[in-house]
Design a protein around this motif. Sequence first.
Motif, PDB file in Angstrom:
ATOM      1  N   UNK A 334      -9.808  13.350 -10.379  1.00  0.00           N
ATOM      2  CA  UNK A 334      -8.673  12.189 -10.148  1.00  0.00           C
ATOM      3  C   UNK A 334      -7.371  12.434 -10.664  1.00  0.00           C
ATOM      4  N   UNK A 336      -3.530  13.770 -11.817  1.00  0.00           N
ATOM      5  CA  UNK A 336      -2.268  13.589 -10.884  1.00  0.00           C
ATOM      6  C   UNK A 336      -1.901  14.900 -10.598  1.00  0.00           C
ATOM      7  N   UNK A 362     -13.200  14.678  -0.932  1.00  0.00           N
ATOM      8  CA  UNK A 362     -12.342  13.546  -1.121  1.00  0.00           C
ATOM      9  C   UNK A 362     -11.043  13.859  -1.717  1.00  0.00           C
ATOM     10  N   UNK A 363     -11.210  14.176  -3.032  1.00  0.00           N
ATOM     11  CA  UNK A 363      -9.979  14.524  -3.744  1.00  0.00           C
ATOM     12  C   UNK A 363      -9.179  15.543  -3.357  1.00  0.00           C
ATOM     13  N   UNK A 366      -7.148  14.156  -0.389  1.00  0.00           N
ATOM     14  CA  UNK A 366      -6.225  13.368  -1.102  1.00  0.00           C
ATOM     15  C   UNK A 366      -5.019  14.300  -1.463  1.00  0.00           C
ATOM     16  N   UNK A 369      -1.832  14.599   0.694  1.00  0.00           N
ATOM     17  CA  UNK A 369      -0.914  13.664   0.878  1.00  0.00           C
ATOM     18  C   UNK A 369       0.503  13.699  -0.151  1.00  0.00           C
TER      19      UNK A 369
ATOM     20  N   UNK B 188       2.122   2.789   1.527  1.00  0.00           N
ATOM     21  CA  UNK B 188       3.094   3.397   2.717  1.00  0.00           C
ATOM     22  C   UNK B 188       1.921   3.379   3.927  1.00  0.00           C
ATOM     23  N   UNK B 190       0.419   5.139   6.992  1.00  0.00           N
ATOM     24  CA  UNK B 190       0.276   6.514   7.816  1.00  0.00           C
ATOM     25  C   UNK B 190      -0.317   6.136   9.018  1.00  0.00           C
ATOM     26  N   UNK B 205      -1.241   4.901   1.943  1.00  0.00           N
ATOM     27  CA  UNK B 205      -1.146   5.516   0.830  1.00  0.00           C
ATOM     28  C   UNK B 205      -0.410   4.711  -0.165  1.00  0.00           C
ATOM     29  N   UNK B 207       0.570   3.284  -4.243  1.00  0.00           N
ATOM     30  CA  UNK B 207       0.730   3.531  -5.380  1.00  0.00           C
ATOM     31  C   UNK B 207       0.706   2.348  -6.450  1.00  0.00           C
ATOM     32  N   UNK B 232      -9.826   7.032  -2.091  1.00  0.00           N
ATOM     33  CA  UNK B 232      -9.657   7.984  -3.054  1.00  0.00           C
ATOM     34  C   UNK B 232      -8.674   7.490  -4.004  1.00  0.00           C
ATOM     35  N   UNK B 263      -2.505   6.518  -7.884  1.00  0.00           N
ATOM     36  CA  UNK B 263      -2.133   6.350  -6.434  1.00  0.00           C
ATOM     37  C   UNK B 263      -3.416   6.401  -5.690  1.00  0.00           C
ATOM     38  N   UNK B 264      -3.479   5.714  -4.511  1.00  0.00           N
ATOM     39  CA  UNK B 264      -4.763   5.409  -3.900  1.00  0.00           C
ATOM     40  C   UNK B 264      -4.583   5.716  -2.461  1.00  0.00           C
ATOM     41  N   UNK B 265      -5.876   5.793  -1.736  1.00  0.00           N
ATOM     42  CA  UNK B 265      -5.824   5.793  -0.311  1.00  0.00           C
ATOM     43  C   UNK B 265      -6.934   4.880   0.382  1.00  0.00           C
ATOM     44  N   UNK B 267      -8.453   4.119   3.882  1.00  0.00           N
ATOM     45  CA  UNK B 267      -8.533   4.725   5.018  1.00  0.00           C
ATOM     46  C   UNK B 267      -9.075   3.654   6.296  1.00  0.00           C
ATOM     47  N   UNK B 409       4.951   5.032   6.272  1.00  0.00           N
ATOM     48  CA  UNK B 409       4.967   6.451   5.857  1.00  0.00           C
ATOM     49  C   UNK B 409       5.295   7.354   7.211  1.00  0.00           C
TER      50      UNK B 409
END
Lengths: 1115, 415
Positions: A334, A336, A362-363, A366, A369, B188, B190, B205, B207, B232, B263-265, B267, B409
Amino acid sequence: MLTQFGATAESLSKASTMMFRIGTDAHLYDDPDDVSIAPLLDSKFESEKCEALKRLLALIAQGFDISNYFPQVVKNVATQSLEVKKLVYLYLLHYAEKRPNEALLSINYFQKDLGDPNPLVRAWALRTMAGIRLHAIASLVLVAVGKCARDPSVYVRKCAAIALPKLHDLRLEEHTAAIEEIFVEDMTMPHELITTEYMKSMIAYRLDYNLAFDNLHIFWRIYLSSSESQHIVGMLLKDNSPGVVGAAASAFASICPNNFSLIGRNYKRLCEILPDVEEWGQIVLIGILLRYAIAKHGLVRESLMLSFEDLEIQSQEKDDPESSHLTCTSPLLWSYNSAVVLAAAGVHWIMAPKEDIRKIVKPLIFLLRSSGSSKYVVLCNIQVFAKAMPSLFSPYYEDFFISSSDSYRTKTLKLEILSTIATKTSISSIFLEFQDHVRDPDRRFAADTVAAIGLCAQKLPDVSNTCLEALLYLALSESSNNAVALMGEEEILLVQVVKSIMAIIKQDPHSHERVIVHLVRSLDSMSAPAARAMVIWMLGEYCNIGVLTSKMIPTIFKYLAHRFHSESVETKLQIVNACVKVLLRAKVEDISELRLAISYVLELAKYDLNYDVRDRARVLKNFLSHCKGFNYLEEADYRTEFNDLTYVFAEYIFGGTKKVPSESFSYRFYLPGSLSQIVLHAAPGYEPLPEPCSFADDETGHSPTNVHNDHESNEIDDSDDISGSLDEENTSDYSSESVSGEGGDSYIASDSGEDEEAGTLIHLSDDAPDSGDHDRVSVKNTSSGLMDAGELMSKRALESWLNENSDSGQNSSNLSQVQRSLARISIKDIGQLVKPKSYTLLDPTNGNGLSVIYRFSSEVSKVSKELACIHVSFSNHSEEPMCNIFLAEEKPNPSPDSSEKSGSPSESVLVSHDKEATLIPMEEIDRLNPGQPADRVLQVRFEHHLLPLKLVLSCDGRKQQVKLRPDIGYFIKPLPMDIESFLKKESQLPGMFENIRRCTFSEHLNQQNDKDEPPQKDIFLMICEKLALKMLSNANLHLVSVDMPVAANLDDLSGISLRLSGEILNNSVPCLVTLTLKGTCAEPLEVSVKINCEETVFGLNLLNRIVNFLAEPPR
Amino acid sequence: MLQCIFLLSDSGEVLLEKQLTGHRVDRAICDWFWNQILTQGDSLKLVPVISSPTHYLFQVVREGITFLACTQIEMPPLMAIEFLCRVADVLSNYLDGLNEDLIKDNFVIVYELLDEMIDNGFPLTTEPNILREMIAPPNIVSKVLSVVTGNTSNVSNTLPGATASCVPWRKTDLKHATNEVYVDLVEEMDATINRDGNLVKCEIYGEVQVNSNLSGLPDLTLSFANPSVFNDVRFHPCVRLRPWELNQILSFVPPDGQFKLMSYRVKKLKSTPIYVKPQFTSDSGTCRISVLVGIRNDPGKSIDNITVEFRLPPCVTSSDLSPNYGSVNVLADKTCSWTIGRMPKDKAPSMSGTLVLETGMERLHVFPTFQVAFRIMGVALSGLKIDKLDLKNPLSRPHKGFRALTRGGEFQVRS
């Protein structure tokens, strides 16, 4: 102050248009030298100094060499202003290496700053001091680092950790210089060799031979400082602050990456602290912990890596230490920092059981992006993961859909990944995407998409029909587009479409006849030559698969004949080829129809402008003239043998349905996340993972026993009697083979019976050499591990493998060659194969045309066992004859001795001096005519293994000093023994009598390149042979045995081991050499050379010699 | 480890070089690199890892400035790239943007920053907060001062206390007059809409950006009403991972000022707030284009900053585009951007026009992709809701604020 004001005013006027530049350093960058800098540096105002230094910095930034200001700048290091200090340091770091003498002036101030109460000052001083790279102060810096490593400030301790690699780097340079000083022969010693044993031997060296004390001193210093810095690393790794641990990890990685015991002590704690370590340290620490875990515990049984390897490396059940590593890395997924995530994912990939690998997906996705640059690197890694295990990523296919903002490389990578992970369920949506991409303005990308469609269709036969439909539609529409007059980029797409169609059809041509017909029909509108050529190839290849095509053929050939002159060369060649194919396959009744068109085409081709087309036409015409019913239809039944033969040839060339070898994915990839994986070659400094379980900790020495426990049951039926009988069988096999192959090999015949047994170079044994007693050494461990794995294969498999080997002619000759080389050794005769290296004693340019070359012979002197025999060849390159050539010792006043060989008065000057070498001189050469060679034997006793012997060469009355360099490889003589006694002897010489060094052996590479197609299986033999030859040509040894791993990959040479034995000439102390290989055929091999010898110093010298000649390029 | 960092301008000029280890890297490598860029064009420009004859190069391009790092030995490439990105972030933060002039004007600061950020090729201090304490960013006051007095030092005399603490991202003794913390959800969207008008992919996506101005050593807990929407996540180093693993709660000691907490996503969203419908009809050498933009799914707040960008295919020789709302701009490289701005209430914006194709071409056979940008204030389209933000050891009750924002995005519509 006035100058200052002026400068500002000037810059004001310049920057008047850009108000925002006021007050910045813009003017300094734009015109760094518009005022004279030197007086400013000497100014007593800090601000002026500061400005001057900024100007200097600007000059550095712009790439000017301003090292001439060095003395003035160095003076300013004493300043109190931190800004000036920082600027001075920046300057010093840039130039100190160029001006070492002046830089020394600054040392006192550094020392003073190191005691400053402000930690920032201390840290800066340390950083700069370590960074200016002066050999003279290396020891001072080490002390300073040691001190700062105990500093109360975390920041200073961190800087101390980072300073260690700087010091190490500096030391490496010094080190190599020192080594070169001591040894005459060039050698580079890997750093890890500085072990206690080595130092021990160095002391022995000094005591015995009075080597210069200085050199020893250097060694001591290097050794001490190296151990000291490792000690500091260990200390810093134990630090309480995670920030320091991170920096210490990076120091560890660059100083002593293989010192696992240092990690072992702190492993648990390092795992716990890992999540708190700052991000950059995490990246390095993850890698270190991974290496340690592999070396210590091996891989988890269920992990992915293991399932790739054929050989089962035994590993423990999942137990605490490993899972603790995994659990402490999993939160890092996870992070940054993308690099941390990728590193953590790599650990899971290698270590985690298969079902847990899913976690990394998944990571990883991710990460896509994040910035465009890292996206590329991540995709490269995902590509490798996906190829190895497509199921992992197949549910996430949507994430690899291409965005128009991706760069071209990213797009192609995504396409590749998509075609790898496509499954039956996802393919339909992937296709929808692909269809969109085909109409993308970037035609190169569109063509790549078409290629990907082709790949998918081949992979998933269910959808191949749909793909084919779509592609065909595309081809037809494209070709009609093309007709309009679109050139260049458009062609790429069409060619790729036809190529993909071709690939799909190849899989099952019979069901796709209709597609071929369609394509052929649109031939007229296709303008791209490559596409046309491919369609015509298909036409020829599949001309008789169905009714439709065979009906079309005559018409098409008429069309082709008509168009022939306007085709491009590529297409013409294919047309001509197609003619032959069609004729070969056509039924007799159709031939008459075809004949006209085809002979017209061939006739045209014969007079084509292009050489290739003309030549091809001639050859094929010749073919056809003998083929059934082309020219002489009425004589169709009349076939001579010759005609038959050409027919067979033609069939072979054109009719063969060649199976394209399916490209198997190589699982030998580089570590995930490494640079090597992106650039696709091993970058310097790349180290693969250590051998599983190769590191046994003293405290918990359970790993080797574990390795063996699992195999206990197997080992029972693998006891000596079976392998013994097998050995005998093999032995007899080989000799009969070679006799039949070579037609009564004289060497074998001359072999005595007792040599026969020892004479088998390839002594294949199934079991590991009985290594239970001495497997404390890691190398031994791995080799035995490999051997154990070999048991999984049945004996039968081994036999068949061997038989296969000796089947092909080349291999059998290879085998016998290997054998011959050994047979020769055992009868103590130097043959053509074993060529001792020859050295030049005298160059013709120095010796007035006389050239003298010598080489060491494996003969043992009959006079005294302490003498080495040297063959000396004289040859006269001058115009005139030479007289009275004689080699004698340098000592001017020899005391004559009672020698056995005191024949003629001129020759018997046998000197026997206690400290000097004894020389039994050669016969004098009375006269040497131009161009005439002469050989003599010289018997010499070298006092020292390494120091050259000074001789005087007299010729025509003139005397000339020459140096005879000793070759330690010939201070021994072969000691024949069998493998059992070898192993017994070896086990009696452990510990300090045992020395190991590693080197790389790359000679086999050239060899492989020379042969255009080396049969896979004889590479093992070839390499063994190469290695044995190399050893025997350079040292007077007896080859005891060659062991080969059996179960390993064909490519993997790890585990091959050669054993050689000899005894030292003057005291008959046995000396055992064991070579163990590691690596694959395609790369330089890592050879670890082990010597067991009671004479440690001699053994070490011999070891160095062996390593040297193994590593040196082939002559 | 990295051996050298070069900063190159967009014309290939070396703005500055910083040697990091004893193994000096000659500037000639930049010439080699730039030659490669010139000869190989765009395809290389975007490859981040290049192996040159002597070194491995890593490049990150930001606003025309190329950050080029060299190494000769194996190292994690992502580490180099991530570090260069960090350098670029810090520089643009310090200099308020990035361009050739800014770097030249502040080259001393750039040098000081680089020297602090990396030592012997290994990153040293990259935490922006600490850097700010060690090296003062240029500001109006210091500029004015330097004009008047001739000099000011931007190098701090003391080591930031945070380097020693266990929360290295935070100053130790902070005092703020106003105790406040703001949490922003910046998302954002996508989305990819294929040629048939179907939504192929739609995801968010996002933050969580926090601006904290809290005194002392605050310990915050942030929880979400619906943490299950996350697909994620990635966290700032300050987030404690254990509470997240257990209860999906963010517990952290914030750095001071603005930072990205996570930050995350999210889907597989079902729909987009706006639609863009391009249409091409070709006929004998010309092509009619019409693009419709409208609200598909009213988010409840107004949509503004709408722009639609696309690149005309190379086979189009001239174009004539006219919108019924907003303005259209066609650049030399055939990029058209249609700026709509705020979505009008009364009508749906549309643009139509004709494209003239190359001679000999009957109809268009390649179609551009439309990039859509928009902004919706006050809404997080992922549906994520912040439940509460707690302060564990409050000196005084802080002022808390929450905002949300959604932008377009990689929102693309294929035609």
